[in-house]
Enzyme design. Structure first.
Site, PDB file in Angstrom:
ATOM      1  N   ARG A  17     -14.804   1.272   4.749  1.00 13.58           N
ATOM      2  CA  ARG A  17     -13.734   0.409   4.250  1.00 13.58           C
ATOM      3  C   ARG A  17     -12.678   0.190   5.335  1.00 13.58           C
ATOM      4  NH1 ARG A  17     -14.767  -0.176  -1.382  1.00 13.58           N
ATOM      5  NH2 ARG A  17     -13.096  -1.706  -1.316  1.00 13.58           N
ATOM      6  N   TYR A  18     -12.130  -1.020   5.349  1.00 12.79           N
ATOM      7  CA  TYR A  18     -11.156  -1.411   6.380  1.00 12.79           C
ATOM      8  C   TYR A  18      -9.758  -1.198   5.811  1.00 12.79           C
ATOM      9  CZ  TYR A  18     -15.449  -3.572   7.951  1.00 12.79           C
ATOM     10  OH  TYR A  18     -16.749  -3.789   8.323  1.00 12.79           O
ATOM     11  N   THR A  19      -9.304   0.056   5.857  1.00 13.46           N
ATOM     12  CA  THR A  19      -8.064   0.412   5.161  1.00 13.46           C
ATOM     13  C   THR A  19      -6.836   0.340   6.078  1.00 13.46           C
ATOM     14  OG1 THR A  19      -8.450   2.742   5.688  1.00 13.46           O
ATOM     15  CG2 THR A  19      -9.245   1.974   3.555  1.00 13.46           C
ATOM     16  N   VAL A  20      -5.666   0.236   5.468  1.00 17.71           N
ATOM     17  CA  VAL A  20      -4.396   0.510   6.122  1.00 17.71           C
ATOM     18  C   VAL A  20      -3.862   1.799   5.484  1.00 17.71           C
ATOM     19  CG1 VAL A  20      -3.771  -1.853   6.712  1.00 17.71           C
ATOM     20  CG2 VAL A  20      -3.138  -0.979   4.450  1.00 17.71           C
TER      21      VAL A  20
ATOM     22  N   CYS B 282       0.816  -1.220   0.000  1.00 16.36           N
ATOM     23  CA  CYS B 282       0.000   0.000   0.000  1.00 16.36           C
ATOM     24  C   CYS B 282       0.853   1.274   0.000  1.00 16.36           C
ATOM     25  CB  CYS B 282      -0.896  -0.016   1.235  1.00 16.36           C
ATOM     26  SG  CYS B 282      -1.767   1.535   1.493  1.00 16.36           S
TER      27      CYS B 282
ATOM     28  N   GLU C 212      -5.722   7.940   8.538  1.00 12.33           N
ATOM     29  CA  GLU C 212      -5.431   8.829   7.408  1.00 12.33           C
ATOM     30  C   GLU C 212      -3.921   9.098   7.375  1.00 12.33           C
ATOM     31  OE1 GLU C 212      -6.762  10.078   4.636  1.00 12.33           O
ATOM     32  OE2 GLU C 212      -4.787  11.009   4.460  1.00 12.33           O
ATOM     33  N   SER C 213      -3.266   8.541   6.352  1.00 12.90           N
ATOM     34  CA  SER C 213      -1.800   8.577   6.305  1.00 12.90           C
ATOM     35  C   SER C 213      -1.216   9.986   6.296  1.00 12.90           C
ATOM     36  CB  SER C 213      -1.302   7.809   5.076  1.00 12.90           C
ATOM     37  OG  SER C 213      -1.770   8.414   3.889  1.00 12.90           O
TER      38      SER C 213
HETATM   39  N1  LIG Z   1      -6.963   7.917   3.063  1.00  7.90           N
HETATM   40  C1  LIG Z   1      -6.314   6.729   3.375  1.00  7.90           C
HETATM   41  C2  LIG Z   1      -6.393   5.739   2.237  1.00  7.90           C
HETATM   42  C3  LIG Z   1      -5.855   4.405   2.612  1.00  7.90           C
HETATM   43  C4  LIG Z   1      -6.235   3.320   1.610  1.00  7.90           C
HETATM   44  O1  LIG Z   1      -7.089   3.506   0.731  1.00  7.90           O
HETATM   45  N2  LIG Z   1      -5.595   2.149   1.735  1.00  7.90           N
HETATM   46  C5  LIG Z   1      -5.884   1.043   0.852  1.00  7.90           C
HETATM   47  C6  LIG Z   1      -4.658   0.205   0.588  1.00  7.90           C
HETATM   48  S1  LIG Z   1      -3.517   0.954  -0.511  1.00  7.90           S
HETATM   49  C7  LIG Z   1      -6.829   0.085   1.531  1.00  7.90           C
HETATM   50  O2  LIG Z   1      -6.631  -0.273   2.671  1.00  7.90           O
HETATM   51  N3  LIG Z   1      -7.825  -0.398   0.786  1.00  7.90           N
HETATM   52  C8  LIG Z   1      -8.730  -1.409   1.263  1.00  7.90           C
HETATM   53  C9  LIG Z   1     -10.127  -1.119   0.867  1.00  7.90           C
HETATM   54  O3  LIG Z   1     -10.398  -0.027   0.347  1.00  7.90           O
HETATM   55  O4  LIG Z   1     -10.973  -2.003   1.097  1.00  7.90           O
HETATM   56  C10 LIG Z   1      -4.885   7.054   3.748  1.00  7.90           C
HETATM   57  O5  LIG Z   1      -4.185   7.751   2.982  1.00  7.90           O
HETATM   58  O6  LIG Z   1      -4.462   6.613   4.804  1.00  7.90           O
END
Ligand SMILES: N[C@@H](CCC(=O)N[C@@H](CS)C(=O)NCC(=O)O)C(=O)O
Length: 311
Positions: free
Chosen positions: A119-122, A52, A137-138
């Site tokens: 969404r379950y983001t990293v 990511c 939020e990165s």
């Molecule tokens: N705004 C967030 C975006 C993070 C993001 O979209 N991460 C992606 C991975 S590159 C994710 O976890 N996607 C999983 C999903 O959307 O289900 C940030 O910059 O921290």
């Protein structure tokens, strides 16, 4: 056939074919005068994976500011499964979540906020003391890292005198490049793709002009700043993934001499190189393109803009 469960994880574009990134939900901050979240050494845990680009920013800043012994980290696998990001103990990923023992990032979100259904983001930054998520939020997590007293104070990635220049660069680089590759790759109609691929390459042309204007080493001159750190993850993924998986293929980064030299300059530094795993990036995006691209959302294939033949 994509199941409803898979569609929830993999569908990226809206009905009009446009990909719109969800706003992060957890938006608290860490600071010396915050009532709860103080910049204490050993208190926080970063959830990341190596694929990511947004997580990559946080890993880079942790390395650059030498916060490895002060902010913990846990690596998930770089592949988005139908249940979201997971731990599997392979290729540098940890066995499981170090706090609750979970195997899915989804369960971390639910342990903190049972009703969470976005969404379950990293990346995710967790406070181990209160078991609360400070931020997912990165762009904001990296700025929190700057405030740690244990951070290497010789390196200022966001110097006062350069803040407006950094913010101005961040804005168009985010819209047209960092997020631009996603708007191009997840476009679910030809017209939407055509619009974003053009914007993306115009922005790369603009970067090339900036970097070759006066022989500068970094985006804003002779010093590395946050703007370089935020650009790097996208450039490092460009030729090996976005070019084919997201159809960002009018040109490669290696076709831009000044941009390629800038990329090599950063990659030569241990803090960047040790956070850049090309093999894992490739695996992650190959999966993302197969599942989240136009393929699953339309029966009309998108014709890529390139490669351009030089005859
Ligand atoms: N705004 C967030 C975006 C993070 C993001 O979209 N991460 C992606 C991975 S590159 C994710 O976890 N996607 C999983 C999903 O959307 O289900 C940030 O910059 O921290």
């Amino acid at each position: 056939m994509t199941s409803a469960k898979e569609a929830r994880i993999y569908t990226q574009a809206d009905k009009d074919g446009q990909f719109r990134r969800q706003n992060a939900f957890f938006r608290d901050t860490i600071s010396a005068d915050h009532p709860v979240f103080k910049p204490d050494s050993g208190r926080y845990l970063l959830y990341v994976n190596t694929g990511c680009p947004w997580a990559n920013r946080t890993i880079l800043v942790r390395n650059l500011l030498k916060l490895q012994d002060h902010v913990d980290i846990t690596y998930l696998a770089p592949i988005l499964s139908p249940d979201g990001w997971y731990w599997d103990g392979k290729d540098g990923a940890d066995e499981r979540d170090p706090i609750w023992g979970h195997h899915l990032i989804r369960d971390v979100y639910h342990s903190v906020e049972p009703s969470y259904d976005l969404r379950y983001t990293v990346p995710v930054l967790l406070d181990k003391q209160t078991k609360r998520i400070v931020s997912n939020e990165s762009s904001e997590i990296i700025r929190m890292l700057y405030t740690f007293p244990s951070a290497d104070s010789k390196l200022d990635l966001y110097p006062l005198a350069m803040r407006s220049d950094i913010d101005a660069l961040n804005e168009w680089i985010y819209n047209d490049i960092n997020n631009g590759v996603y708007k191009t790759g997840f476009a679910a109609s030809q017209a939407v793709y055509d619009e974003h691929v053009r914007t993306l390459f115009r922005a790369l042309d603009r970067l090339e002009a900036l970097l070759s204007s006066d022989g500068r080493q970094y985006l804003l001159g002779s010093e590395l700043t946050e703007a370089d750190v935020r650009l790097y993850p996208t450039i490092a993924r460009f030729d090996i993934s976005y070019h084919y998986a997201f159809r960002c293929n009018l040109r490669k980064v290696s076709d831009y001499p000044a941009l390629q030299a800038w990329f090599k300059r950063l990659y030569a530094q241990h803090e960047f190189r040790s956070a850049t795993h090309f093999d894992q990036i490739k695996v992650g995006y190959t999966m993302a393109a197969a599942k989240g691209g136009w393929d699953t959302q339309t029966d009309r294939p998108i014709v890529p803009a390139g490669p351009v033949l030089d005859l």
